[in-house]
Design a protein around this motif. Structure first.
Motif: not given
Length: 267
Positions: A145-150, A224-228, A142-143
């Protein structure tokens, strides 16, 4: 956030490769495997396998876990070698011939190359993937490769639910035994339990999808993401090592004249 589906029983592994980014480990396994697919020869497979040993030792798997997870490869490699030796392309002197079985010098060399190739390609893939945490992989997809978060979070939730299938199967078996319907034929019992497990999985998936939608997982705004998902020079070094291993293996095969392109005639 991805932390909602994370497990509190995460396995902590020791070793330089274990804490590396999940994308780096998967990319390393892919970079090692793809070049080795191009050739079938003993030298390139043997060189690659020898160079992979430090990589496997640094992955952080315990000895018992390593042998358990790679058992299929240790069985498949000799079986494939035996098959190729008995029924592979004939070249050189024929050492044994009986009915459809024909063992020659060329088939034995091809069998050895096949066995080593299975191990050289399969071992790093299995070992590196075994150290990948699903949540870390979802964060990277998600972060980085920028794939769709859904899609990413839905796949993560599905992977987390896979671990419940074995528990559901045992629960169904105990429930059927308690009701006295477990003494039927094995095939009929297995089919009935499989259908019940399928229905249960659909119901759980529907409930999980509704709960995730209610918590905003299907929102259209920025997520937003819980962990980077961190990437440092050690992840880059892992990628570099994954490039060097097949490069040296293929170079050795070309220099010593054993290169055998898979789409070309088998020597």
């Amino acid at each position: 956030m991805t932390a909602l589906t994370a497990s509190d029983t995460r396995v902590v592994r020791a070793g330089p490769i274990a804490p590396r980014n999940a994308l780096a480990k998967l990319a390393a396994a892919l970079l090692i495997a793809l070049p080795l697919i191009l050739t079938i020869d003993v030298l390139s497979a043997a060189v690659a396998l020898a160079l992979e040993i430090p990589l496997l030792l640094c992955a952080g798997l315990r000895a018992r876990e390593f042998w358990t997870r790679t058992a299929v490869l240790w069985i498949a490699a000799p079986l494939s070698a035996v098959t190729i030796a008995l029924y592979g392309a004939t070249s050189g002197d024929v050492l044994l011939e009986w009915a459809v079985v024909r063992v020659s010098e060329g088939s034995l060399a091809l069998a050895a190359a096949t066995a080593l190739r299975v191990l050289a390609i399969g071992l790093p893939a299995v070992v590196l993937f075994a150290t990948v945490d699903p949540t870390d992989l979802a964060d990277g997809l998600g972060q980085r490769l920028r794939l769709p978060a859904r899609f990413v979070i839905g796949a993560l939730a599905g992977m987390r639910m896979l671990g419940l299938l074995a528990e559901d199967w045992r629960a169904l078996a105990l429930a059927r035994r308690a009701r006295g319907v477990a003494d039927q034929g094995r095939i009929r019992r297995a089919l009935g339990m499989a259908f019940a497990l399928f229905v249960l999985a659909i119901r759980r998936g529907s409930s999980l999808a509704t709960a995730m939608e209610a918590r905003g997982f299907g929102g259209r705004g920025p997520r937003t993401w819980a962990r980077e998902s961190l990437w440092d020079r050690r992840d880059t070094l892992l990628i570099g090592a994954a490039v060097v291993i097949p490069a040296l293996a293929i170079t050795a095969a070309v220099v010593f004249g054993t290169w055998n392109f898979i789409l070309g005639p088998v020597a």
